[in-house]
Design a protein around this motif. Sequence first.
Motif, PDB file in Angstrom:
ATOM      1  N   GLU A  17       0.823  -1.200   0.000  1.00 46.79           N
ATOM      2  CA  GLU A  17       0.000   0.000   0.000  1.00 46.79           C
ATOM      3  C   GLU A  17       0.865   1.262   0.000  1.00 46.79           C
ATOM      4  OE1 GLU A  17      -3.951   1.658   2.249  1.00 46.79           O
ATOM      5  OE2 GLU A  17      -2.762   0.102   3.215  1.00 46.79           O
ATOM      6  N   ALA A  18       1.980   1.231   0.695  1.00 44.01           N
ATOM      7  CA  ALA A  18       2.890   2.377   0.700  1.00 44.01           C
ATOM      8  C   ALA A  18       3.409   2.664  -0.705  1.00 44.01           C
ATOM      9  CB  ALA A  18       4.055   2.119   1.661  1.00 44.01           C
ATOM     10  N   LEU A  19       3.807   1.611  -1.389  1.00 41.86           N
ATOM     11  CA  LEU A  19       4.284   1.798  -2.766  1.00 41.86           C
ATOM     12  C   LEU A  19       3.159   2.267  -3.679  1.00 41.86           C
ATOM     13  CD1 LEU A  19       6.627  -1.302  -3.183  1.00 41.86           C
ATOM     14  CD2 LEU A  19       7.274   1.095  -2.985  1.00 41.86           C
ATOM     15  N   GLY A  20       1.971   1.704  -3.511  1.00 42.72           N
ATOM     16  CA  GLY A  20       0.833   2.089  -4.345  1.00 42.72           C
ATOM     17  C   GLY A  20       0.414   3.533  -4.135  1.00 42.72           C
ATOM     18  N   VAL A  21       0.344   3.963  -2.890  1.00 46.10           N
ATOM     19  CA  VAL A  21      -0.053   5.341  -2.590  1.00 46.10           C
ATOM     20  C   VAL A  21       0.992   6.315  -3.120  1.00 46.10           C
ATOM     21  CG1 VAL A  21      -0.334   6.974  -0.681  1.00 46.10           C
ATOM     22  CG2 VAL A  21      -1.538   4.815  -0.639  1.00 46.10           C
ATOM     23  N   ALA A  22       2.255   6.019  -2.905  1.00 45.68           N
ATOM     24  CA  ALA A  22       3.317   6.912  -3.389  1.00 45.68           C
ATOM     25  C   ALA A  22       3.305   6.987  -4.921  1.00 45.68           C
ATOM     26  CB  ALA A  22       4.670   6.437  -2.881  1.00 45.68           C
ATOM     27  N   ALA A  23       3.153   5.838  -5.583  1.00 40.36           N
ATOM     28  CA  ALA A  23       3.150   5.828  -7.045  1.00 40.36           C
ATOM     29  C   ALA A  23       1.926   6.548  -7.609  1.00 40.36           C
ATOM     30  CB  ALA A  23       3.191   4.390  -7.551  1.00 40.36           C
ATOM     31  N   LEU A  24       0.768   6.351  -6.985  1.00 39.86           N
ATOM     32  CA  LEU A  24      -0.452   7.007  -7.462  1.00 39.86           C
ATOM     33  C   LEU A  24      -0.349   8.526  -7.322  1.00 39.86           C
ATOM     34  CD1 LEU A  24      -3.391   6.802  -8.474  1.00 39.86           C
ATOM     35  CD2 LEU A  24      -4.076   6.726  -6.078  1.00 39.86           C
ATOM     36  N   ASN A  25       0.111   8.998  -6.183  1.00 42.50           N
ATOM     37  CA  ASN A  25       0.245  10.446  -6.006  1.00 42.50           C
ATOM     38  C   ASN A  25       1.321  11.031  -6.913  1.00 42.50           C
ATOM     39  OD1 ASN A  25      -1.803  11.106  -4.210  1.00 42.50           O
ATOM     40  ND2 ASN A  25      -0.600  10.440  -2.469  1.00 42.50           N
ATOM     41  N   TRP A  26       2.392  10.289  -7.145  1.00 38.94           N
ATOM     42  CA  TRP A  26       3.438  10.768  -8.056  1.00 38.94           C
ATOM     43  C   TRP A  26       2.872  10.878  -9.469  1.00 38.94           C
ATOM     44  CZ3 TRP A  26       8.062  12.501  -6.440  1.00 38.94           C
ATOM     45  CH2 TRP A  26       8.983  12.852  -7.430  1.00 38.94           C
ATOM     46  N   PHE A  27       2.100   9.871  -9.884  1.00 39.39           N
ATOM     47  CA  PHE A  27       1.472   9.885 -11.205  1.00 39.39           C
ATOM     48  C   PHE A  27       0.500  11.059 -11.331  1.00 39.39           C
ATOM     49  CE2 PHE A  27      -2.183   8.595 -13.834  1.00 39.39           C
ATOM     50  CZ  PHE A  27      -1.553   8.528 -15.063  1.00 39.39           C
ATOM     51  N   LEU A  28      -0.303  11.296 -10.293  1.00 40.41           N
ATOM     52  CA  LEU A  28      -1.234  12.423 -10.334  1.00 40.41           C
ATOM     53  C   LEU A  28      -0.485  13.754 -10.397  1.00 40.41           C
ATOM     54  CD1 LEU A  28      -3.967  11.277  -7.803  1.00 40.41           C
ATOM     55  CD2 LEU A  28      -4.126  11.377 -10.292  1.00 40.41           C
ATOM     56  N   GLY A  29       0.646  13.840  -9.737  1.00 38.77           N
ATOM     57  CA  GLY A  29       1.466  15.047  -9.826  1.00 38.77           C
ATOM     58  C   GLY A  29       1.987  15.273 -11.232  1.00 38.77           C
ATOM     59  N   ILE A  30       2.385  14.200 -11.900  1.00 38.50           N
ATOM     60  CA  ILE A  30       2.860  14.321 -13.282  1.00 38.50           C
ATOM     61  C   ILE A  30       1.716  14.737 -14.202  1.00 38.50           C
ATOM     62  CG2 ILE A  30       3.734  12.990 -15.245  1.00 38.50           C
ATOM     63  CD1 ILE A  30       5.409  11.389 -13.227  1.00 38.50           C
ATOM     64  N   VAL A  31       0.534  14.178 -13.999  1.00 38.82           N
ATOM     65  CA  VAL A  31      -0.622  14.531 -14.825  1.00 38.82           C
ATOM     66  C   VAL A  31      -0.959  16.011 -14.655  1.00 38.82           C
ATOM     67  CG1 VAL A  31      -3.108  14.166 -15.095  1.00 38.82           C
ATOM     68  CG2 VAL A  31      -1.585  12.212 -14.922  1.00 38.82           C
ATOM     69  N   VAL A  32      -0.993  16.486 -13.418  1.00 39.26           N
ATOM     70  CA  VAL A  32      -1.291  17.903 -13.171  1.00 39.26           C
ATOM     71  C   VAL A  32      -0.220  18.784 -13.796  1.00 39.26           C
ATOM     72  CG1 VAL A  32      -1.407  19.647 -11.342  1.00 39.26           C
ATOM     73  CG2 VAL A  32      -2.660  17.525 -11.100  1.00 39.26           C
ATOM     74  N   ASP A  33       1.018  18.364 -13.721  1.00 38.85           N
ATOM     75  CA  ASP A  33       2.114  19.156 -14.289  1.00 38.85           C
ATOM     76  C   ASP A  33       2.006  19.237 -15.813  1.00 38.85           C
ATOM     77  OD1 ASP A  33       4.437  20.691 -14.072  1.00 38.85           O
ATOM     78  OD2 ASP A  33       5.715  18.944 -14.445  1.00 38.85           O
ATOM     79  N   ARG A  34       1.651  18.150 -16.450  1.00 38.23           N
ATOM     80  CA  ARG A  34       1.562  18.133 -17.922  1.00 38.23           C
ATOM     81  C   ARG A  34       0.301  18.822 -18.441  1.00 38.23           C
ATOM     82  NH1 ARG A  34       3.986  12.199 -19.382  1.00 38.23           N
ATOM     83  NH2 ARG A  34       6.106  12.700 -18.762  1.00 38.23           N
ATOM     84  N   GLN A  35      -0.747  18.838 -17.659  1.00 38.13           N
ATOM     85  CA  GLN A  35      -1.963  19.518 -18.092  1.00 38.13           C
ATOM     86  C   GLN A  35      -1.770  21.027 -18.108  1.00 38.13           C
ATOM     87  OE1 GLN A  35      -4.976  18.378 -19.202  1.00 38.13           O
ATOM     88  NE2 GLN A  35      -4.000  16.376 -19.271  1.00 38.13           N
ATOM     89  N   ASP A  36      -0.971  21.518 -17.169  1.00 31.86           N
ATOM     90  CA  ASP A  36      -0.682  22.946 -17.064  1.00 31.86           C
ATOM     91  C   ASP A  36      -1.966  23.774 -17.018  1.00 31.86           C
ATOM     92  OD1 ASP A  36       1.189  24.921 -16.672  1.00 31.86           O
ATOM     93  OD2 ASP A  36       1.256  25.458 -18.805  1.00 31.86           O
ATOM     94  N   MET A  37      -2.885  23.303 -16.191  1.00 34.66           N
ATOM     95  CA  MET A  37      -4.158  23.999 -16.024  1.00 34.66           C
ATOM     96  C   MET A  37      -4.286  24.413 -14.557  1.00 34.66           C
ATOM     97  SD  MET A  37      -6.498  21.423 -18.293  1.00 34.66           S
ATOM     98  CE  MET A  37      -8.023  22.066 -17.717  1.00 34.66           C
ATOM     99  N   SER A  38      -4.965  25.515 -14.348  1.00 25.81           N
ATOM    100  CA  SER A  38      -5.145  26.026 -13.008  1.00 25.81           C
ATOM    101  C   SER A  38      -6.510  25.586 -12.485  1.00 25.81           C
ATOM    102  CB  SER A  38      -5.054  27.542 -13.021  1.00 25.81           C
ATOM    103  OG  SER A  38      -5.354  28.065 -11.755  1.00 25.81           O
ATOM    104  N   LEU A  39      -6.551  25.281 -11.207  1.00 26.03           N
ATOM    105  CA  LEU A  39      -7.808  24.920 -10.557  1.00 26.03           C
ATOM    106  C   LEU A  39      -8.129  26.014  -9.551  1.00 26.03           C
ATOM    107  CD1 LEU A  39     -10.010  22.745 -10.082  1.00 26.03           C
ATOM    108  CD2 LEU A  39      -8.551  21.840  -8.297  1.00 26.03           C
ATOM    109  N   ALA A  40      -9.122  26.827  -9.854  1.00 22.27           N
ATOM    110  CA  ALA A  40      -9.555  27.935  -8.999  1.00 22.27           C
ATOM    111  C   ALA A  40      -8.406  28.894  -8.700  1.00 22.27           C
ATOM    112  CB  ALA A  40     -10.164  27.410  -7.710  1.00 22.27           C
ATOM    113  N   GLY A  41      -7.554  29.110  -9.696  1.00 19.45           N
ATOM    114  CA  GLY A  41      -6.472  30.068  -9.539  1.00 19.45           C
ATOM    115  C   GLY A  41      -5.224  29.538  -8.858  1.00 19.45           C
ATOM    116  N   LEU A  42      -5.176  28.236  -8.544  1.00 19.65           N
ATOM    117  CA  LEU A  42      -3.995  27.662  -7.900  1.00 19.65           C
ATOM    118  C   LEU A  42      -2.892  27.448  -8.932  1.00 19.65           C
ATOM    119  CD1 LEU A  42      -5.671  25.013  -5.593  1.00 19.65           C
ATOM    120  CD2 LEU A  42      -4.729  27.206  -4.921  1.00 19.65           C
TER     121      LEU A  42
END
Length: 164
Positions: A17-42
């Motif tokens: 679970e530790a590996l899964g949670v870390a990998a999932l959040n890392w993947f979501l971070g990469i997706v947010v970085d590549r989308q380059d879109m703002s969410l409510a001005g963030l």
Amino acid sequence: MVRRPVACVVAVVLFAEALGVAALNWFLGIVVDRQDMSLAGLDPDMMSTSSKAGGIVFGLYFALCALVALLAGVRDRSPAGFGRVLLISAAVVHGLLGAFVWGLVGWKAFLFMMVVLALIVLLLMTYDRREEPGAATPRDDAPQEDAPGGGGPAPVTPPAPTTP
């Protein structure tokens, strides 16, 4: 006994679970970085960085919980002090995550969270009370004290001295 296998299973599940949670959040971070879109001005870079940092923190948290469970299994002793508090907090986290994933992800994720919660609670409960191997058991022929108002044997009074 059941204690060691349960502790080892909890350790393996929490490491996975530790590996899964870390990998999932890392993947979501990469997706947010590549989308380059703002969410409510963030700031997208800040969201990406915080997702990756959160994945690392929660991954290390679950890995530390798994280490405590593994040490409990190897030593065949109850986790004490900080380790016990860590496992209790992991049980609470899994209960809360189970409540959230029921609505967000589905019943299969809820079932997984409840199984992990049950394993952690089982680990904590099996090590709750341990009988010492050299502890003496009360014998039947040993004198027993009467309980107040109990139906135990009547007290023996010494005979009165006789006068000549």
